[in-house]
Design a protein around this motif. Sequence first.
Motif, PDB file in Angstrom:
ATOM      1  N   THR A 153       2.185  67.201 116.867  1.00 56.83           N
ATOM      2  CA  THR A 153       2.641  65.908 116.342  1.00 56.83           C
ATOM      3  C   THR A 153       4.130  65.696 116.559  1.00 56.83           C
ATOM      4  N   GLY A 154       4.802  66.785 116.941  1.00 59.44           N
ATOM      5  CA  GLY A 154       6.240  66.707 117.155  1.00 59.44           C
ATOM      6  C   GLY A 154       7.068  67.351 116.053  1.00 59.44           C
ATOM      7  N   THR A 155       6.430  67.758 114.979  1.00 59.26           N
ATOM      8  CA  THR A 155       7.145  68.462 113.909  1.00 59.26           C
ATOM      9  C   THR A 155       7.703  69.783 114.438  1.00 59.26           C
ATOM     10  N   THR A 156       8.978  69.997 114.184  1.00 60.14           N
ATOM     11  CA  THR A 156       9.622  71.214 114.675  1.00 60.14           C
ATOM     12  C   THR A 156      10.262  71.993 113.533  1.00 60.14           C
ATOM     13  N   PHE A 157      10.399  73.280 113.739  1.00 60.77           N
ATOM     14  CA  PHE A 157      11.195  74.082 112.834  1.00 60.77           C
ATOM     15  C   PHE A 157      11.841  75.194 113.651  1.00 60.77           C
ATOM     16  N   TYR A 158      13.080  75.488 113.294  1.00 60.32           N
ATOM     17  CA  TYR A 158      13.923  76.358 114.101  1.00 60.32           C
ATOM     18  C   TYR A 158      14.504  77.505 113.291  1.00 60.32           C
ATOM     19  N   ASN A 159      14.906  78.539 114.010  1.00 62.48           N
ATOM     20  CA  ASN A 159      15.685  79.606 113.410  1.00 62.48           C
ATOM     21  C   ASN A 159      17.049  79.005 113.031  1.00 62.48           C
TER      22      ASN A 159
ATOM     23  N   SER B 295      10.564  70.552 122.493  1.00 57.94           N
ATOM     24  CA  SER B 295       9.812  69.301 122.594  1.00 57.94           C
ATOM     25  C   SER B 295       8.466  69.578 123.237  1.00 57.94           C
ATOM     26  N   ALA B 296       7.548  68.643 123.074  1.00 61.07           N
ATOM     27  CA  ALA B 296       6.206  68.804 123.628  1.00 61.07           C
ATOM     28  C   ALA B 296       5.801  67.547 124.379  1.00 61.07           C
TER      29      ALA B 296
END
Lengths: 120, 107
Positions: free
Chosen positions: A55-61, A71-72
Amino acid sequence: QVQLQESGPGLVRPSETLSLTCVVSGYDMTSGHYWGWIRQSPGKGLEWIGSIYHTGTTFYNPSLESRVTISADTSENHFSLKFNSVTATDTAVYYCVTAVSGTTGDFAYWGLGTLVTVSA
Amino acid sequence: DIQMTQSPSSLSASIGDRVTISCRASRTISKYLNWYQQKPGRAPQLLIYATSSLQSGVPSRFSGSGSGADFTLTVNSLQPEDFATYYCQQSYSIPYTFGQGTRVDIK
């Protein structure tokens, strides 16, 4: 069976942007799963960089977040990593990964990995 | 960040031995502990997730146990293909973090 394949330049100059793509085969990204990047270097060991849902939800270090974008492109069934302002300490083998169904951090499938060297 | 500490860093064992590797988290992570095996030049492979669930295709001689902050990977009857480096990883909170690895080599 999910298969992942990383691609991108093996050499990046200091202060420039590292860009990698992971092509997904054997699975439609829009069906679910979290997709991510992990790197491995002699100095830092295995380090999770970040993940994205279809869906585009991201989470990062948090330690890398200021320099990273994941991105996808679900129409092409691939996802990408951009890592800016690189230094020699970003030299590592970069893996794209995906998690066990229903989880975010149980990395069941890994690409072969691609070595990225940061050097002038 | 949750720090993951493995012990020992390396060990030597013989074919047929039982091997145990420990992993300690810097705080409680419930059951959210995974184990990976990595051979030289290859990507890590998930062996066990959620402390004790065997990933599909992994031999039953591998098992995991523990809870809270202390976990163990056990390999019963070590086989030639088991000589590798093993990593623990917590999936309890972001950032996901890995142990430093335990290398298992032939005695």
